[in-house]
Design an enzyme around this catalytic site. Structure first.
Site, PDB file in Angstrom:
ATOM      1  N   ARG A  50       0.536  -1.156   0.027  1.00  0.00           N
ATOM      2  CA  ARG A  50      -0.049   0.009  -0.066  1.00  0.00           C
ATOM      3  C   ARG A  50       0.915   1.272   0.057  1.00  0.00           C
ATOM      4  NH1 ARG A  50      -1.138   2.683   4.173  1.00  0.00           N
ATOM      5  NH2 ARG A  50      -1.285   0.896   5.439  1.00  0.00           N
ATOM      6  N   TYR A 104     -13.713  14.651 -18.829  1.00  0.00           N
ATOM      7  CA  TYR A 104     -14.000  13.086 -18.501  1.00  0.00           C
ATOM      8  C   TYR A 104     -15.034  12.848 -17.455  1.00  0.00           C
ATOM      9  CZ  TYR A 104     -13.636   8.415 -17.090  1.00  0.00           C
ATOM     10  OH  TYR A 104     -14.015   6.986 -16.762  1.00  0.00           O
ATOM     11  N   ASP A 176      -4.801  16.333 -18.168  1.00  0.00           N
ATOM     12  CA  ASP A 176      -5.092  14.793 -18.300  1.00  0.00           C
ATOM     13  C   ASP A 176      -4.616  14.521 -19.537  1.00  0.00           C
ATOM     14  OD1 ASP A 176      -6.299  12.428 -18.802  1.00  0.00           O
ATOM     15  OD2 ASP A 176      -7.862  12.736 -17.473  1.00  0.00           O
ATOM     16  N   LYS A 201      -6.183   3.104 -20.487  1.00  0.00           N
ATOM     17  CA  LYS A 201      -6.300   3.277 -21.967  1.00  0.00           C
ATOM     18  C   LYS A 201      -4.974   2.768 -22.747  1.00  0.00           C
ATOM     19  CE  LYS A 201     -10.027   4.495 -20.055  1.00  0.00           C
ATOM     20  NZ  LYS A 201     -10.336   5.898 -19.650  1.00  0.00           N
TER      21      LYS A 201
HETATM   22  C1  PLP Z   1     -10.740   6.556 -18.623  1.00  0.00           C
HETATM   23  C2  PLP Z   1     -10.372   7.845 -18.351  1.00  0.00           C
HETATM   24  C3  PLP Z   1     -10.143   8.407 -16.882  1.00  0.00           C
HETATM   25  C4  PLP Z   1     -10.532   7.628 -15.614  1.00  0.00           C
HETATM   26  O1  PLP Z   1      -9.847   6.465 -15.658  1.00  0.00           O
HETATM   27  P1  PLP Z   1     -10.047   5.136 -14.928  1.00  0.00           P
HETATM   28  O2  PLP Z   1      -8.614   4.296 -14.974  1.00  0.00           O
HETATM   29  O3  PLP Z   1     -11.136   4.422 -15.547  1.00  0.00           O
HETATM   30  O4  PLP Z   1     -10.472   5.135 -13.363  1.00  0.00           O
HETATM   31  C5  PLP Z   1      -9.939   9.666 -16.955  1.00  0.00           C
HETATM   32  N1  PLP Z   1      -9.507  10.442 -17.834  1.00  0.00           N
HETATM   33  C6  PLP Z   1      -9.925  10.127 -18.928  1.00  0.00           C
HETATM   34  C7  PLP Z   1      -9.669  11.167 -20.100  1.00  0.00           C
HETATM   35  C8  PLP Z   1     -10.234   9.013 -19.427  1.00  0.00           C
HETATM   36  O5  PLP Z   1     -10.441   8.568 -20.571  1.00  0.00           O
END
Ligand code: PLP
Length: 392
Positions: A50, A104, A176, A201
């Site tokens: 953790r 998002y 992001d 992603k």
């Molecule tokens: C999917 C996504 C997130 C969140 O990510 P998780 O891994 O699903 O928690 C945040 N920002 C963007 C642009 C995303 O596509």
């Protein structure tokens, strides 16, 4: 090693343990919750899963920092764990943050529903209109937050202006960078203080884990790691192993996806059954000039509308496709397709969707690594099927 030219090498070699563990070519999964006490005198240095300090965590953090040309990096259990922990390590009661108005969904909900309960306020900004930001800043403003490429219209904010604005006002700039990936854009090189990612992603790229990352200034990354140690949103070592493995092919995957998405966008733009196509690589896209100036590629995401604005026909088209899987999420090796009105933007009313340019027949496509020609042939046969239905 901050040059983008060598990112392929950094993906394989940066951050790796030397000497290799028992000579193993691949970093093993350190499936051990706890470690022998080694005289640590600080809570955060005790070795425990953790506390984000197993070799699986440390190697990934260093590799991520290297590929974005940043000081430091760390991983978290999901993109939302990275984003929420980052924001809560920067903002406290009484603080204020400026955010791009099209975010998002999870981030939007966190900021509008969870932060106010903690006494943290926000304002949304039009990220392509820097002149309008000045009016929204307060003395309590601590940060400005944007997304490199916004979903689902693939808009690109005035990123360089965000960095300048943050410097001028001594606030923290956060981006992001999930949609661009470090292959197409490296925020630290532009001067961003922090980038956040959903590793679910492109970084992992195989649609088999959730994960998140924060990359940027060492002091920020250290504070976020300490918050994460308290909140407990730590990446599991097995997920870390899969992310590490997936990242090695990031450059190969993303460059193929860049090329393929551009060809598909060009094909769709010329097709008589297709209305608008949103892809920053197309000259018709409002942010094309910005994307061309700052990005090494335009990414694998695109969206479009059929000429006939009818969600039922859009759904028939999705069903007629052979390869793209109808599913939310993105950035994997398999092409995915979705209608945002039924998935990512289901939480908004039809009128609210319309006001931000998302029609109920808008289709979003995440380009996989299949052969481009096969994807285009597939679109072609599916469009023929729905075109027949339209004319009946
Ligand atoms: C999917 C996504 C997130 C969140 O990510 P998780 O891994 O699903 O928690 C945040 N920002 C963007 C642009 C995303 O596509």
């Amino acid at each position: 090693m901050t040059s983008s030219k060598r990112v392929e090498t950094k993906l394989i070699h940066a951050g790796e343990l030397r000497p290799r563990v028992a000579g193993a070519v691949n970093l093993p999964i350190f499936q051990s919750a706890t470690y022998e006490y080694g005289g640590e005198d600080n809570y955060h240095d005790i070795r425990y899963i953790r506390l984000n300090n197993t070799p699986n965590h440390i190697v990934l953090g260093e590799k991520l920092a290297a590929i974005e040309g940043a000081e430091a990096g760390m991983v978290a259990a999901s993109g939302m764990a990275a984003i929420s922990t980052a924001l809560l390590s920067i903002l406290s009661k009484g603080d204020h943050i400026l955010l791009q108005d099209c975010l998002y969904g999870g981030t939007h909900d966190f900021v509008t529903k969870d932060l106010p309960a903690l006494g943290i306020e926000h304002d949304f900004i039009d990220a392509s209109d820097p002149a309008s930001w000045e009016k929204k800043i307060r003395k309590e403003t601590k940060a400005i937050y944007v997304e490199t490429i916004a979903n689902p219209l693939l808009d690109v904010p005035e990123l360089a202006a965000v960095v300048d604005f943050a410097r001028d006002h001594k606030i923290i700039s956060i981006v992001d960078n999930t949609f661009a990936s470090p292959i197409n854009f490296r925020p630290a090189e532009m001067g961003f203080d922090l980038s956040v990612h959903s590793c679910t992603k492109y970084l992992n790229g195989h649609s088999d884990i959730v994960g998140g990352a924060c990359i940027g200034k060492a002091t920020l990354v250290k504070n976020i790691t300490r918050k994460l140690n308290h909140f407990g949103g730590t990446m599991d070592p097995h997920a870390a192993f899969l992310l590490h493995r997936g990242m090695k092919t990031l450059a190969l995957r993303v460059r193929h996806q860049n090329e393929s998405a551009l060809k598909i966008a060009q094909y769709l733009e010329k097709h008589s059954a297709i209305g608008k196509v949103n892809y920053p690589g197309l000259e018709s896209h409002p942010a094309h000039a910005r994307a061309a100036k700052w990005f090494d590629g335009f990414g694998g995401m695109l969206s479009f509308e059929l000429k006939e604005e009818n969600p039922a026909i859009a759904d028939q088209f999705l069903k007629a496709l052979q390869y793209p899987i109808s599913a939310p999420s993105l950035g994997g090796v398999e092409s995915l397709i979705t209608r945002p009105a039924t998935t990512s933007h289901l939480g908004l009313s039809k009128a609210d969707r319309k006001s931000i340019g998302i029609s109920d027949s808008l289709i979003r496509f995440s380009t996989g690594i299949e052969a481009t020609e096969d994807l285009i042939d597939d679109f072609d046969q599916a469009l023929k099927k729905v075109s027949v239905k339209v004319s009946k």
